[in-house]
Scaffold this active site. Structure first.
Site, PDB file in Angstrom:
ATOM      1  N   ASP A 166       5.114   5.440  16.597  1.00  0.00           N
ATOM      2  CA  ASP A 166       4.821   5.969  15.252  1.00  0.00           C
ATOM      3  C   ASP A 166       3.355   6.357  15.088  1.00  0.00           C
ATOM      4  O   ASP A 166       2.718   6.024  14.083  1.00  0.00           O
ATOM      5  CB  ASP A 166       5.207   4.951  14.175  1.00  0.00           C
ATOM      6  CG  ASP A 166       6.711   4.763  14.046  1.00  0.00           C
ATOM      7  OD1 ASP A 166       7.444   5.293  14.907  1.00  0.00           O
ATOM      8  OD2 ASP A 166       7.139   4.091  13.110  1.00  0.00           O
ATOM      9  N   ASP A 193       9.040   7.685  18.864  1.00  0.00           N
ATOM     10  CA  ASP A 193       9.082   8.321  17.536  1.00  0.00           C
ATOM     11  C   ASP A 193       7.686   8.638  17.012  1.00  0.00           C
ATOM     12  O   ASP A 193       7.411   8.481  15.817  1.00  0.00           O
ATOM     13  CB  ASP A 193       9.793   7.401  16.538  1.00  0.00           C
ATOM     14  CG  ASP A 193      11.192   7.004  16.959  1.00  0.00           C
ATOM     15  OD1 ASP A 193      11.821   7.768  17.727  1.00  0.00           O
ATOM     16  OD2 ASP A 193      11.662   5.927  16.542  1.00  0.00           O
TER      17      ASP A 193
END
Length: 342
Positions: A166, A193
């Site tokens: 992230d 991600d």
């Protein structure tokens, strides 16, 4: 105009215009960790700034969490050497890190830098989150954000954003609102991600590194992107004219998976005109997120190159006609015709 007594003002009655408001000149606030500037910390300079000011940061490492609130519209944050490697803003919180009150930070709260102001420019700086899973085996919420971008008409140019899971969150405070963020000529690295969110974000001529988590060829090192674009929005995330590289083994990275935290989240992502490394899963680069299937998302490629690029049934492609609708300018124009692409 009426006076306090309720009579007509002589000046206005005679047609004399009221004095124009005096413009407030923008100010540059200087930062140096060694105390040779106005402020020792970036946050102190931000706190002292007004809308439209500039925060100029000297070469050095700044261990701090920074937050640019919505009231600092038009703020510029810049490294004063022009080389992002010289100016490093760093911290190491994860979503599962505990605060002094015993609660945890959560994903957005873990960010080293949160940029909430509209019309913000950030240039020539590194922002990183150095939290490592290996050093915290007791923490299961391993999201560790470097940058949260959650304003409209934001520009990030010649920067470096470094993390693992992230790294960069493109966030819409209102899921259907207009929040556009433009990243150009920058460097971004991560493993899981690490470009994600529901804002409209363009990554243009960016160098992206897929970090190796040690998986053998054919294993799972991670996922590049995880958009959760609201279904009412045509545009989510675009990666264009960029270079993606990786030291990881072949066929170990997915290009993306559709984050589905709400029923109306249908991730939208286009990767086009971009070089893809052998680390990308050539046969099937998209994957499901939990029980939400990637085929229900809006994932497309166009004219990609490199050993990680091919065309097959698992790699939806834009047509040439569609490609004209999925450009940096189209993503960013919005309702006001904004065009930072130049």
């Amino acid at each position: 105009m009426l006076t306090a007594a309720g009579t007509t003002s002589t000046a206005v009655a005679a047609g004399v215009p009221a004095p124009a408001a005096k413009a407030v000149a923008a100010t540059t606030r200087t930062v140096a960790a060694d105390g040779s500037a106005q402020y020792r910390t970036v946050q102190a300079a931000i706190d002292a700034s007004a809308a439209g000011d500039t925060v100029s940061i000297a070469k050095g490492t700044y261990r701090e969490v920074i937050n640019v609130p919505t009231s600092r519209t038009g703020l510029t944050i810049k490294g004063d050497t022009g080389n992002a490697e010289d100016i490093v803003i760093t911290y190491d919180n994860a979503a599962g890190t505990r605060k002094p009150d015993g609660t945890t930070y959560g994903t957005r709260g873990s960010a080293t830098a949160t940029f909430a102001a509209n019309s913000l420019t950030v240039t020539g700086v590194t922002v990183q989150n150095t939290w490592l899973r290996s050093e915290h085996p007791d923490i299961t919420d391993t999201q560790a954000v470097a940058v949260t971008a959650q304003g409209d008409r934001q520009i990030f140019r010649n920067d470096r954003f470094i993390g693992h899971q992230d790294t960069v969150l493109n966030w819409s405070p209102s899921a259907t609102g207009q929040y556009r963020q433009y990243f150009r000529n920058s460097f971004i690295s991560g493993d899981v991600d690490f470009i994600f969110g529901d804002a409209t974000a363009v990554y243009d001529r960016v160098n992206i590194t897929l970090r190796d988590r040690g998986a053998a060829a054919g294993g799972n090192n991670g996922y590049l992107a995880a958009p959760n674009t609201n279904s009412a929005k045509k545009y989510g995330i675009l990666i264009t004219g960029s270079t993606i590289s990786s030291p990881a083994a072949a066929n170990t990275f997915s290009l993306g998976r559709p984050w589905h935290p709400t029923a109306d989240a249908v991730g939208q992502l286009v990767i086009r005109d971009t070089a893809l490394p052998a680390a990308v899963r050539v046969a099937a680069p998209w994957t499901d997120f939990g029980t939400f299937p990637w085929k229900s998302a809006r994932f497309h490629e166009y004219a990609n190159t490199g050993p990680g690029a091919t065309v097959n049934a698992n790699r939806p492609q834009l047509t040439a006609a569609q490609a004209g609708e999925y450009t940096a300018a189209a993503y960013l124009s919005g309702t006001d015709g904004w065009n930072p692409v130049g």
